[in-house]
Structure formats: structure tokens, C-alpha cells
Design a protein around this motif. Structure first.
Motif, PDB file in Angstrom:
ATOM      1  N   ALA A  96      20.114  -0.237  21.351  1.00 45.91           N
ATOM      2  CA  ALA A  96      21.547  -0.380  21.090  1.00 45.91           C
ATOM      3  C   ALA A  96      22.156  -1.471  21.965  1.00 45.91           C
ATOM      4  O   ALA A  96      22.982  -2.267  21.505  1.00 45.91           O
ATOM      5  N   LEU A  97      21.742  -1.528  23.223  1.00 46.39           N
ATOM      6  CA  LEU A  97      22.270  -2.545  24.133  1.00 46.39           C
ATOM      7  C   LEU A  97      21.673  -3.925  23.862  1.00 46.39           C
ATOM      8  O   LEU A  97      22.359  -4.946  24.001  1.00 46.39           O
ATOM      9  N   GLU A 150      26.028 -10.811  36.437  1.00 47.06           N
ATOM     10  CA  GLU A 150      27.286 -10.329  35.898  1.00 47.06           C
ATOM     11  C   GLU A 150      27.004  -9.103  35.031  1.00 47.06           C
ATOM     12  O   GLU A 150      26.233  -9.193  34.061  1.00 47.06           O
ATOM     13  N   VAL A 151      27.574  -7.970  35.380  1.00 41.83           N
ATOM     14  CA  VAL A 151      27.363  -6.747  34.615  1.00 41.83           C
ATOM     15  C   VAL A 151      28.148  -6.831  33.313  1.00 41.83           C
ATOM     16  O   VAL A 151      29.367  -6.981  33.316  1.00 41.83           O
ATOM     17  N   GLU A 152      27.430  -6.746  32.190  1.00 39.48           N
ATOM     18  CA  GLU A 152      28.058  -6.791  30.868  1.00 39.48           C
ATOM     19  C   GLU A 152      28.339  -5.401  30.317  1.00 39.48           C
ATOM     20  O   GLU A 152      29.411  -5.147  29.771  1.00 39.48           O
ATOM     21  N   ARG A 153      27.369  -4.509  30.433  1.00 38.75           N
ATOM     22  CA  ARG A 153      27.524  -3.127  29.970  1.00 38.75           C
ATOM     23  C   ARG A 153      26.852  -2.211  30.977  1.00 38.75           C
ATOM     24  O   ARG A 153      25.765  -2.511  31.467  1.00 38.75           O
ATOM     25  N   ILE A 154      27.476  -1.086  31.261  1.00 38.15           N
ATOM     26  CA  ILE A 154      26.859  -0.095  32.134  1.00 38.15           C
ATOM     27  C   ILE A 154      27.348   1.278  31.717  1.00 38.15           C
ATOM     28  O   ILE A 154      28.523   1.452  31.359  1.00 38.15           O
ATOM     29  N   GLU A 173      23.766   9.585  21.345  1.00 42.43           N
ATOM     30  CA  GLU A 173      24.190   8.733  22.464  1.00 42.43           C
ATOM     31  C   GLU A 173      23.941   7.257  22.143  1.00 42.43           C
ATOM     32  O   GLU A 173      24.780   6.395  22.442  1.00 42.43           O
ATOM     33  N   ALA A 174      22.787   6.961  21.539  1.00 39.58           N
ATOM     34  CA  ALA A 174      22.486   5.575  21.181  1.00 39.58           C
ATOM     35  C   ALA A 174      23.521   5.035  20.193  1.00 39.58           C
ATOM     36  O   ALA A 174      23.968   3.879  20.307  1.00 39.58           O
ATOM     37  N   ALA A 175      23.922   5.867  19.233  1.00 37.29           N
ATOM     38  CA  ALA A 175      24.927   5.434  18.264  1.00 37.29           C
ATOM     39  C   ALA A 175      26.264   5.164  18.944  1.00 37.29           C
ATOM     40  O   ALA A 175      26.968   4.206  18.602  1.00 37.29           O
ATOM     41  N   ALA A 231      26.030   1.935  20.867  1.00 27.51           N
ATOM     42  CA  ALA A 231      26.068   0.811  19.929  1.00 27.51           C
ATOM     43  C   ALA A 231      27.483   0.491  19.482  1.00 27.51           C
ATOM     44  O   ALA A 231      27.787  -0.658  19.128  1.00 27.51           O
ATOM     45  N   ARG A 232      28.372   1.473  19.484  1.00 20.88           N
ATOM     46  CA  ARG A 232      29.773   1.268  19.098  1.00 20.88           C
ATOM     47  C   ARG A 232      30.628   0.799  20.276  1.00 20.88           C
ATOM     48  O   ARG A 232      31.849   0.721  20.169  1.00 20.88           O
ATOM     49  N   GLY A 233      29.984   0.531  21.417  1.00 29.29           N
ATOM     50  CA  GLY A 233      30.704   0.062  22.592  1.00 29.29           C
ATOM     51  C   GLY A 233      31.118   1.157  23.543  1.00 29.29           C
ATOM     52  O   GLY A 233      31.823   0.897  24.521  1.00 29.29           O
TER      53      GLY A 233
END
Length: 258
Positions: A39-40, A182-186, A235-237, A240-242
Motif C-alpha cells: 500500500a505504501l 524526509e518522512v513521507e508516511r508513518i 489496515e492495508a486498505a 492505501a487511502r492515506g
């Protein structure tokens, strides 16, 4: 000369690698964690098949197989058990080396992945490994990092796999940013099933004399294994939706070399 304690620990590690090799293509946890990783990655690499990828700390190679959908994959692992039990999956990909001294030229990879590696006692200083990761990534390349979350969730499995520490999301940020990432998603993940490990940790603390036989990675019965896939798929879904989660058994982060 190895002490008796060292030999016992080495034996436990060999057992964990052997079990991992046997179950990681079918076990609900591995499948769910790869769905979350996908997803990420799909958010920035959907449709790409040309990436140069390094799996830093590859274990028995299940993630190498997964990552090949995005491009060519090299893999490193220091443990001889990786080659022994992951020979078929890792053929042509594995270099036996430490994440503290990656045997690759500067700015070679588009993506480096690190799943449950930096918390290991063989990595006494995460910053060294992160500097090496930064070095082998091209400018704009990315690191996908996953680590066990929260020290209060430490259990017997951490001891079995020689886990040195567990992390909060803020601690992961504080490790990455000074090293040029740079952290993009966590987010925390493995959230919906958190009551299960919480119960297990409670039992381990109130009844420490109870001897649990077998690895935490043992494959559960087929119907239970399938049922446990669904919360991680949800959780993966959401990822994936942000979306993100405020608590979980693990913390996952996608960061970019700047």
C-alpha cells in the motif's frame, strides 16, 4: 569461544530462521505486512518494474520475492541461516554482509527496505545503518522501514530473535531526520489485532514460569490463519487511502533521501 548462553541463543535464532522459511509464504502475519508495505509502495511506485531495490536484512527471502514486482532486488543478511534456509528464494540475490557496512557503491538503489532489522542486537547503533542506507540510495530514493513498536509490548519473542529495543513513531522520526531523510508516511500497524499480543504479554508477566513451546511464527490452523488475514487486509486498505493508526504492534515509515 561461545559461552553456553551464546550457544543457546544461536540455537534459538537458527530455529526461528528455519520456521520462518517454512511458513512465511503462507502465514497471515507475513501476508498482512506485505499488503501494508505494498500500500505504501504503490502510492509512489505503482506500475514501476524498473527499480533497483535492496532488502537490507532479508532473512529467508520472502520479502525479496514480494519486492521483485517492482524491479530487480539485491539482498543482504549477516546470518548464515539466511542462505541455508532461503537458498531457493534468494538465489542470485544474496550477499552476506552487515547493514552497518553495505557492500555497494554510492547512490545505486532507488529503494531500500528494512523490516524488523535495526532493532536487532547485532545493530548496536541504528544511525550507522541509516547512514549506510542514505549512502547507497540515489538522491530522491526511498527507505521503507518497519520496526516493533512500544517497549511496553516487549515479550518473549523479542528475546528469541535477539531484539534490542522497540520504538515509537516519534523515535523513528528522530532517527531518520538527522540522517538526511524526509518522512513521507508513518503509521503504527497491526492495530486491529492488538488485544491478542496484549493478552499474551500479560500472561507472560503474571505467569513467567509457564514454558511456551514453539515459535511465535508457527503456522496456525488453516481457518484461523485465513481469519487473521482480514484485519491486516483492512489496515492495508486504510493505509492505501492515506490513513494511519495511533497505536499498533509495529511502526512503518516511508522516507525519502533529500
Amino acid at each position: 569461544m561461545l559461552t553456553l548462553l551464546d550457544r543457546r541463543a544461536r540455537g534459538m535464532e537458527r530455529t526461528e530462521y528455519e520456521v520462518m522459511a517454512a511458513v512465511e509464504s503462507r502465514h497471515w502475519w507475513y501476508g498482512g505486512m506485505r499488503a501494508i508495505a505494498a500500500a505504501l509502495l504503490d502510492e509512489v511506485y505503482a506500475g514501476r518494474r524498473d527499480l533497483r531495490i535492496l532488502d537490507a536484512g532479508c532473512g529467508t527471502g520472502g520479502n525479496v520475492v514480494f519486492l521483485r514486482r517492482y524491479g530487480s532486488v539485491a539482498a543482504v543478511d549477516l546470518a548464515p541461516e539466511a542462505a541455508l534456509f532461503g537458498a531457493e528464494r534468494l538465489r542470485g540475490a544474496l550477499v552476506r554482509a552487515s547493514v552497518l557496512a553495505l557492500p555497494f557503491v554510492d547512490e545505486w538503489f532507488d529503494l531500500v527496505t528494512s523490516f524488523e532489522v535495526l532493532y536487532h542486537r547485532d545493530v548496536p547503533d541504528e544511525t550507522v545503518a541509516l547512514r549506510e542506507t542514505w549512502r547507497v540510495l540515489r538522491p530522491g530514493g526511498r527507505l521503507l522501514l518497519r520496526l516493533p513498536a512500544f517497549e511496553w509490548l516487549r515479550g518473549r519473542h523479542d528475546c528469541a530473535v535477539h531484539g534490542r529495543r522497540r520504538y515509537t513513531a516519534n523515535e523513528v522520526r528522530e532517527l531518520l531526520q538527522p540522517q538526511g531523510f524526509e518522512v513521507e508516511r508513518i503509521s503504527y500497524v497491526n492495530t486491529l489485532l492488538l488485544p491478542l499480543p496484549l493478552t499474551q504479554r500479560f500472561i507472560e508477566r503474571v505467569a513467567p514460569a509457564i514454558d511456551r513451546n514453539g515459535s511465535d511464527l508457527q503456522l496456525p490452523p488453516a481457518m484461523l490463519n485465513e481469519a487473521l488475514r482480514w484485519p491486516l487486509a483492512a489496515e492495508a486498505a486504510w493505509i492505501a487511502r492515506g490513513g494511519s493508526f495511533p497505536v499498533g504492534l509495529s511502526v512503518i515509515c516511508r522516507a525519502r533521501r533529500v
